[in-house]
Design a protein around this motif. Structure first.
Motif, PDB file in Angstrom:
ATOM      1  N   LYS A 140      -8.654  -0.892   5.928  1.00 56.57           N
ATOM      2  CA  LYS A 140      -8.489  -1.000   7.376  1.00 56.57           C
ATOM      3  C   LYS A 140      -7.108  -1.511   7.771  1.00 56.57           C
ATOM      4  O   LYS A 140      -6.510  -1.041   8.742  1.00 56.57           O
ATOM      5  N   THR A 141      -6.585  -2.470   7.004  1.00 56.62           N
ATOM      6  CA  THR A 141      -5.315  -3.098   7.385  1.00 56.62           C
ATOM      7  C   THR A 141      -4.086  -2.344   6.881  1.00 56.62           C
ATOM      8  O   THR A 141      -3.003  -2.476   7.448  1.00 56.62           O
ATOM      9  N   HIS A 142      -4.259  -1.566   5.781  1.00 59.20           N
ATOM     10  CA  HIS A 142      -3.142  -0.802   5.207  1.00 59.20           C
ATOM     11  C   HIS A 142      -3.584   0.651   4.976  1.00 59.20           C
ATOM     12  O   HIS A 142      -3.616   1.133   3.837  1.00 59.20           O
ATOM     13  N   PRO A 143      -3.951   1.368   6.040  1.00 59.71           N
ATOM     14  CA  PRO A 143      -4.539   2.700   5.875  1.00 59.71           C
ATOM     15  C   PRO A 143      -3.634   3.712   5.175  1.00 59.71           C
ATOM     16  O   PRO A 143      -4.115   4.511   4.362  1.00 59.71           O
ATOM     17  N   GLU A 144      -2.326   3.692   5.461  1.00 61.42           N
ATOM     18  CA  GLU A 144      -1.423   4.666   4.850  1.00 61.42           C
ATOM     19  C   GLU A 144      -1.283   4.423   3.351  1.00 61.42           C
ATOM     20  O   GLU A 144      -1.347   5.357   2.546  1.00 61.42           O
ATOM     21  N   GLN A 145      -1.090   3.151   2.983  1.00 58.98           N
ATOM     22  CA  GLN A 145      -0.969   2.819   1.556  1.00 58.98           C
ATOM     23  C   GLN A 145      -2.286   3.079   0.824  1.00 58.98           C
ATOM     24  O   GLN A 145      -2.287   3.533  -0.319  1.00 58.98           O
ATOM     25  N   LYS A 160      -0.928   7.019 -15.685  1.00 63.73           N
ATOM     26  CA  LYS A 160       0.090   6.089 -15.190  1.00 63.73           C
ATOM     27  C   LYS A 160       0.582   6.509 -13.805  1.00 63.73           C
ATOM     28  O   LYS A 160       0.727   5.664 -12.904  1.00 63.73           O
ATOM     29  N   LYS A 161       0.817   7.787 -13.621  1.00 66.55           N
ATOM     30  CA  LYS A 161       1.263   8.294 -12.324  1.00 66.55           C
ATOM     31  C   LYS A 161       0.178   8.085 -11.268  1.00 66.55           C
ATOM     32  O   LYS A 161       0.466   7.716 -10.124  1.00 66.55           O
ATOM     33  N   GLY A 162      -1.076   8.297 -11.657  1.00 69.34           N
ATOM     34  CA  GLY A 162      -2.178   8.144 -10.718  1.00 69.34           C
ATOM     35  C   GLY A 162      -2.393   6.714 -10.270  1.00 69.34           C
ATOM     36  O   GLY A 162      -2.848   6.464  -9.150  1.00 69.34           O
ATOM     37  N   MET A 163      -2.060   5.761 -11.115  1.00 67.53           N
ATOM     38  CA  MET A 163      -2.268   4.351 -10.790  1.00 67.53           C
ATOM     39  C   MET A 163      -1.054   3.711 -10.122  1.00 67.53           C
ATOM     40  O   MET A 163      -1.144   2.584  -9.636  1.00 67.53           O
ATOM     41  N   GLU A 164       0.065   4.414 -10.070  1.00 67.07           N
ATOM     42  CA  GLU A 164       1.306   3.807  -9.580  1.00 67.07           C
ATOM     43  C   GLU A 164       1.236   3.314  -8.137  1.00 67.07           C
ATOM     44  O   GLU A 164       1.615   2.168  -7.851  1.00 67.07           O
ATOM     45  N   PRO A 165       0.741   4.123  -7.165  1.00 70.49           N
ATOM     46  CA  PRO A 165       0.674   3.611  -5.789  1.00 70.49           C
ATOM     47  C   PRO A 165      -0.259   2.406  -5.655  1.00 70.49           C
ATOM     48  O   PRO A 165       0.049   1.456  -4.915  1.00 70.49           O
ATOM     49  N   TYR A 166      -1.373   2.446  -6.341  1.00 76.21           N
ATOM     50  CA  TYR A 166      -2.307   1.313  -6.325  1.00 76.21           C
ATOM     51  C   TYR A 166      -1.618   0.049  -6.799  1.00 76.21           C
ATOM     52  O   TYR A 166      -1.716  -1.022  -6.180  1.00 76.21           O
ATOM     53  N   ASN A 167      -0.874   0.182  -7.884  1.00 75.75           N
ATOM     54  CA  ASN A 167      -0.186  -0.979  -8.446  1.00 75.75           C
ATOM     55  C   ASN A 167       0.959  -1.440  -7.537  1.00 75.75           C
ATOM     56  O   ASN A 167       1.116  -2.638  -7.271  1.00 75.75           O
ATOM     57  N   ARG A 168       1.733  -0.493  -7.039  1.00 75.37           N
ATOM     58  CA  ARG A 168       2.896  -0.822  -6.206  1.00 75.37           C
ATOM     59  C   ARG A 168       2.496  -1.487  -4.887  1.00 75.37           C
ATOM     60  O   ARG A 168       3.101  -2.471  -4.469  1.00 75.37           O
ATOM     61  N   HIS A 169       1.472  -0.961  -4.266  1.00 75.98           N
ATOM     62  CA  HIS A 169       1.088  -1.472  -2.950  1.00 75.98           C
ATOM     63  C   HIS A 169       0.210  -2.728  -3.018  1.00 75.98           C
ATOM     64  O   HIS A 169       0.340  -3.617  -2.172  1.00 75.98           O
ATOM     65  N   PHE A 170      -0.653  -2.792  -4.019  1.00 76.43           N
ATOM     66  CA  PHE A 170      -1.718  -3.784  -3.933  1.00 76.43           C
ATOM     67  C   PHE A 170      -1.821  -4.779  -5.090  1.00 76.43           C
ATOM     68  O   PHE A 170      -2.672  -5.655  -5.062  1.00 76.43           O
ATOM     69  N   ASN A 171      -0.969  -4.653  -6.096  1.00 77.19           N
ATOM     70  CA  ASN A 171      -1.096  -5.578  -7.233  1.00 77.19           C
ATOM     71  C   ASN A 171      -0.993  -7.038  -6.803  1.00 77.19           C
ATOM     72  O   ASN A 171      -1.833  -7.866  -7.156  1.00 77.19           O
ATOM     73  N   GLU A 172       0.038  -7.365  -6.015  1.00 84.43           N
ATOM     74  CA  GLU A 172       0.236  -8.753  -5.589  1.00 84.43           C
ATOM     75  C   GLU A 172      -0.844  -9.190  -4.601  1.00 84.43           C
ATOM     76  O   GLU A 172      -1.349 -10.314  -4.676  1.00 84.43           O
ATOM     77  N   ILE A 173      -1.225  -8.298  -3.694  1.00 84.05           N
ATOM     78  CA  ILE A 173      -2.240  -8.637  -2.697  1.00 84.05           C
ATOM     79  C   ILE A 173      -3.582  -8.929  -3.358  1.00 84.05           C
ATOM     80  O   ILE A 173      -4.302  -9.856  -2.959  1.00 84.05           O
ATOM     81  N   LEU A 174      -3.922  -8.166  -4.388  1.00 86.84           N
ATOM     82  CA  LEU A 174      -5.215  -8.325  -5.060  1.00 86.84           C
ATOM     83  C   LEU A 174      -5.224  -9.504  -6.033  1.00 86.84           C
ATOM     84  O   LEU A 174      -6.282  -9.884  -6.537  1.00 86.84           O
ATOM     85  N   GLY A 175      -4.060 -10.061  -6.305  1.00 85.79           N
ATOM     86  CA  GLY A 175      -3.995 -11.226  -7.186  1.00 85.79           C
ATOM     87  C   GLY A 175      -4.454 -10.904  -8.596  1.00 85.79           C
ATOM     88  O   GLY A 175      -4.024  -9.913  -9.189  1.00 85.79           O
ATOM     89  N   ALA A 176      -5.343 -11.708  -9.127  1.00 85.22           N
ATOM     90  CA  ALA A 176      -5.784 -11.553 -10.525  1.00 85.22           C
ATOM     91  C   ALA A 176      -6.414 -10.198 -10.790  1.00 85.22           C
ATOM     92  O   ALA A 176      -6.382  -9.695 -11.915  1.00 85.22           O
ATOM     93  N   GLY A 177      -6.990  -9.586  -9.756  1.00 78.07           N
ATOM     94  CA  GLY A 177      -7.648  -8.290  -9.939  1.00 78.07           C
ATOM     95  C   GLY A 177      -6.731  -7.104  -9.759  1.00 78.07           C
ATOM     96  O   GLY A 177      -7.184  -5.958  -9.859  1.00 78.07           O
ATOM     97  N   GLY A 178      -5.434  -7.329  -9.480  1.00 79.18           N
ATOM     98  CA  GLY A 178      -4.488  -6.225  -9.353  1.00 79.18           C
ATOM     99  C   GLY A 178      -4.302  -5.491 -10.675  1.00 79.18           C
ATOM    100  O   GLY A 178      -4.616  -6.021 -11.751  1.00 79.18           O
ATOM    101  N   TRP A 179      -3.763  -4.274 -10.611  1.00 84.66           N
ATOM    102  CA  TRP A 179      -3.707  -3.432 -11.808  1.00 84.66           C
ATOM    103  C   TRP A 179      -2.816  -4.020 -12.902  1.00 84.66           C
ATOM    104  O   TRP A 179      -3.265  -4.224 -14.036  1.00 84.66           O
TER     105      TRP A 179
END
Length: 256
Positions: A137-142, A179-198
């Protein structure tokens, strides 16, 4: 240079040579490491990579240690349950048929130690799911970029007809797609998700793997790492940096 000096140099050279040989000897033989990417529940239905195939590969590898995707705080209960009843009901472990129906049963046939190396916790998983729901909801484009990239990766793998083909799963092409498929998930949300980031969860997993490899340094053992196939490329990139192991591809066993 007189004969005496030459003699001293020879003695010094011999001493250095002996010291070097002794140091190399103290290092001991390198451990052999093989990474086996798992498809979890699909092992129960796959004709190419079913549970009997998993068992046959473990028999072929004959590991001394199996590093697996089980949290350290779950292994004691799972082991006790299997010993007492021949089955495992521990919630985190029972979802992995490659362990419940293949790895644990083989402990009665082969001599290896199961080493828990998963950094996952229930709290971490719950928090990650909650945050992902919020991020949609808060980051729909990412979020859409993340979903699209993962969907494209799945499509690329399916196009090869190889989502359950162990030969393809253990190829460089598969790792590149994941690796390519996981890149946006990791780039956008790794820090936000904290310990559960990719990157974060892979680092936690690998820290446990590295710690246990350090304990075995110089022992010349065979170590099999059994984790979800999606983690494989991340682990291989780190394992290739180690000089104390020999890294072997599972493909060598699949071709036998």
């Amino acid at each position: 240079m007189n004969g005496r000096n030459i003699g001293c140099l020879i003695v010094m050279a011999l001493s250095c040579s002996l010291l070097s040989a002794q140091t190399d000897s103290n290092k001991g033989p390198k451990n052999r490491v093989i990474v086996m990417g798992m498809i979890h529940g699909d092992h129960r239905t796959s004709e190419k990579y079913g549970l009997e195939k998993v068992k046959s590969l473990i028999r072929e590898i004959r590991p001394d240690y199996v590093f697996c995707e089980i949290p350290p705080d779950r292994i004691e209960l799972a082991t006790r349950q299997f010993s007492d009843s021949g089955t495992i009901t521990e919630p985190r472990v029972k979802v992995f048929p490659e362990y419940v129906d293949a790895l644990f049963p083989l402990t009665g046939e082969l001599d290896f130690e199961i080493v828990p190396c998963a950094g996952w916790t229930q709290t971490m998983s719950d928090q990650r799911q909650k945050k992902l729901a919020e991020l949609e909801k808060t980051h729909p484009e990412q979020f859409r970029e993340m979903v699209d990239a993962q969907s494209q990766a799945d499509t690329s793998i399916e196009k090869e007809g190889a989502s359950d083909d162990p030969t393809f799963i253990h190829s460089d092409q598969y790792d590149t797609i994941v690796k390519k498929g996981m890149e946006p998930y990791n780039r956008h949300f790794n820090e936000i998700l904290g310990a559960g980031g990719w990157d974060n969860i892979n680092k936690t997993h690998f820290d446990l793997i590295a710690r246990n490899l350090d304990k075995l340094r110089g022992k010349g053992k065979t170590v099999l790492i059994m984790f979800g196939a999606g983690h494989k490329y991340w682990f291989l990139e780190q394992l290739k940096k180690r000089e104390d192991i020999e890294l072997f591809s599972l493909g060598g066993y699949l071709s036998r």
